[in-house]
Write an enzyme that holds these catalytic residues in place. Structure first.
Site, PDB file in Angstrom:
ATOM      1  N   GLY A  65       5.265 -16.384   4.039  1.00 46.42           N
ATOM      2  CA  GLY A  65       5.042 -16.105   2.625  1.00 46.42           C
ATOM      3  C   GLY A  65       3.701 -15.486   2.296  1.00 46.42           C
ATOM      4  O   GLY A  65       3.323 -15.412   1.127  1.00 46.42           O
ATOM      5  N   TYR A  86      -2.233  -6.074   5.360  1.00 45.37           N
ATOM      6  CA  TYR A  86      -2.936  -6.176   4.077  1.00 45.37           C
ATOM      7  C   TYR A  86      -2.136  -5.367   3.058  1.00 45.37           C
ATOM      8  O   TYR A  86      -2.616  -4.398   2.480  1.00 45.37           O
ATOM      9  CB  TYR A  86      -4.373  -5.644   4.173  1.00 45.37           C
ATOM     10  CG  TYR A  86      -5.305  -6.510   4.992  1.00 45.37           C
ATOM     11  CD1 TYR A  86      -4.944  -7.789   5.417  1.00 45.37           C
ATOM     12  CD2 TYR A  86      -6.570  -6.038   5.342  1.00 45.37           C
ATOM     13  CE1 TYR A  86      -5.806  -8.568   6.158  1.00 45.37           C
ATOM     14  CE2 TYR A  86      -7.443  -6.827   6.086  1.00 45.37           C
ATOM     15  CZ  TYR A  86      -7.053  -8.091   6.501  1.00 45.37           C
ATOM     16  OH  TYR A  86      -7.926  -8.865   7.241  1.00 45.37           O
ATOM     17  N   SER A 115       8.344 -10.225   0.596  1.00 48.45           N
ATOM     18  CA  SER A 115       9.300 -11.023   1.365  1.00 48.45           C
ATOM     19  C   SER A 115      10.112 -11.973   0.476  1.00 48.45           C
ATOM     20  O   SER A 115      11.044 -12.612   0.964  1.00 48.45           O
ATOM     21  CB  SER A 115       8.580 -11.821   2.458  1.00 48.45           C
ATOM     22  OG  SER A 115       7.627 -12.707   1.892  1.00 48.45           O
TER      23      SER A 115
END
Length: 527
Positions: A111, A472, A118
């Site tokens: 997560g 990132y 996601s």
């Protein structure tokens, strides 16, 4: 039983019955349940791994692994159903049945996707939540480990430490990050200059393809195996587990942290760090943090250098007295410890915290945050740094974390894996801003600051393409709406440079109808 307990039990049963009856009246839930029941062992109760929004546990399951509070609001789009597989066969069935029912499937391991890709989408979708698939098997005879993708980095580090005090793995600093996303997006940490990336140590994998088949390295072929080691596996299938090689670490390592303000020699340190950090001994990794702060009611800049040295304190002090005397590192600034304790140190645990702390998943823990990234290939001049200080103080809240490259990173070819940012990159920058107050006003202010600093930095960073790090995640770079080759190229070349083309070829071969997709996934050429 007391009257109050009886009433409480009655209400619980009533609520459960209402939720079951609501699920029963949901045609999507029923279609998925029926399909999964036909695909999974009949002795298993499939409903226990399905959570529709009428299920009393739905909110807690969804929120447990939301790591960015920006995507945990009442207005955030939520999955129609969350699927929480307990076995590999459940994943295969989920892939097949999601296609039959006609829903997009988002895949979540830990997560930590900074943009929530996601577990968020503006189209109706299911989430395949991998958190139950977390087994780790260490084999010290060949110094390897099989790690399921729902495991965390902290759990991997702990399991290695249980077996050996002189082995480690080159992966990230945050122990709650999921193995699945971290390794498939390359993954790096304090061992990067000595050993390279997490993905450089993947030697096998198990993936569920679009047909629901479970494939190992031999069965999937070298092209797909290449793609899922840094190319973002969620574009290609569902990785169940990675086999990784462990690396050797010394019995004693050394950590240090030094801070300087502009009134000291902070600018000189930042200037020198850029040329020394990527070229010094590969046993030394340093991260330079640049942060606007208030001292004596005046705004200024703080420069912090954190370091890990694979050796003792005398060794790193001698090394930096020669290479970087401006830093002024002394033995009293250093702490010697085991490698596993350095993992805890970098994760900001208190001294003396036992390694068992790495097993805490710390669910339901999320700040509001925004991240961006850049790569620096030429040192920023002193004048450039002084203009940067002025801009950062003016904006007020955004910090920069500069991670030194060089060492082993210079030796691995930029086409060896999809991750292309190797030789020629001095350091990577992470733009970081966190806040605690919910609401659009604060969010707009902080995200606008990040964008403004990123724009200001254009003059100092890589160009054509301006490079970024997939893990990132940053949707400001671009998003796919139709998953065309040209749409994908915008963010694909930032993340993967010349490797984007091969990733598109692999995608076209293994998932031509683009079932596995998110807002920054690799598109097939057919779209």
């Amino acid at each position: 039983m007391s009257i109050s307990m009886a009433i409480s039990l009655l209400f619980s049963l009533l609520f459960l019955n209402i939720s079951i009856s609501s699920a029963a009246s949901n045609p999507t839930y029923q279609s998925l349940l029926q399909c999964l029941s036909q695909s999974i062992n009949p002795s298993q109760n499939v409903s226990t791994i399905l959570f529709s929004n009428t299920n009393p546990s739905y909110a807690s399951v969804l929120q447990a692994y939301i790591r960015n509070a920006r995507f945990n609001t009442s207005s955030t789009p939520k999955p129609v159903i969350i699927i929480t597989p307990l076995e590999e066969s459940h994943v295969s069935a989920a892939v097949i049945c999601s296609q039959k029912v006609g829903f997009q499937l988002k895949i979540r391991s830990g997560g930590h996707d900074y943009e929530g890709l996601s577990y968020v989408s503006d189209k109706p979708f299911f989430v395949l939540d991998m958190f139950n698939l977390r087994s780790i098997s260490i084999d010290m005879t060949d110094e390897s480990a099989w790690v399921e993708t729902g495991a965390t980095l902290g759990e991997l580090y702990y399991n290695i430490w249980e077996k050996s005090n002189v082995h480690g793995f080159p992966a990230g600093l945050c122990p709650t990050v999921g193995v699945g996303g971290h390794l498939s997006g390359a993954g790096y940490g304090t061992l990067m200059r000595k050993y390279g990336l997490s993905s450089d140590y993947i030697v096998d994998a198990k993936i569920v393809n679009v047909d629901g088949k479970i494939l190992d390295r031999k069965a999937m072929g070298e092209d797909l195996f290449w793609a899922i080691r840094g190319g973002g596996a969620a574009s290609f299938g569902v990785v169940l587990a990675y086999k990784v090689k462990l690396v050797r670490v010394p019995e004693t390592v050394t950590v240090f942290r030094l801070e300087r303000l502009l009134a000291d020699n902070a600018t000189d340190i930042a200037l020198k760090w850029q040329s020394i950090a990527p070229t010094t001994d590969e046993n030394l990794f340093t991260r330079m943090l640049l942060q606007p702060v208030t001292r004596n009611r005046q705004r200024t800049m703080r420069v912090t250098v954190n370091g890990l040295y694979l050796g003792n304190a005398d060794g790193v002090v001698a090394l930096l007295s020669k290479d970087f005397p401006e830093l002024g590192l002394k033995n009293e600034n250093c702490t010697e410890m085991r490698w596993i304790d350095s993992v805890l140190w970098w994760a900001n645990f208190d001294a003396g915290t036992p390694p068992t702390a790495l097993l805490d998943r710390n669910v339901n823990d999320a700040d509001f945050l925004k991240r961006k990234s850049d790569y620096v290939q030429t040192p920023i001049s002193k004048n450039g740094l002084e203009s940067l200080w002025q801009k950062m103080v003016e904006l007020g809240n955004v910090g920069l974390a500069c991670n030194a490259y060089g060492g082993r990173m210079d030796e691995i070819d930029d086409k060896e894996t999809p991750f292309p940012h190797r030789k020629g990159n001095l350091y990577k920058i992470q733009y970081s801003v966190n806040w605690n107050e919910p609401g659009n006003e604060t969010e707009m202010n902080r995200t606008s600051q990040a964008k403004a600093l990123h724009e200001f930095m254009t003059q100092f960073v890589s160009k054509n393409p301006r490079r970024a790090y997939l893990n990132y995640r940053d949707i400001d770079i671009g998003v796919a709406e139709n998953w065309s080759y040209e749409e994908g190229k915008v963010y694909g070349e930032s993340y993967f440079a010349g490797n984007y083309e091969r990733l598109v070829d692999v995608k076209t071969a293994v998932d031509p109808n683009n079932f596995f997709r998110n807002e920054q996934s690799i598109p097939p050429r057919t779209k």
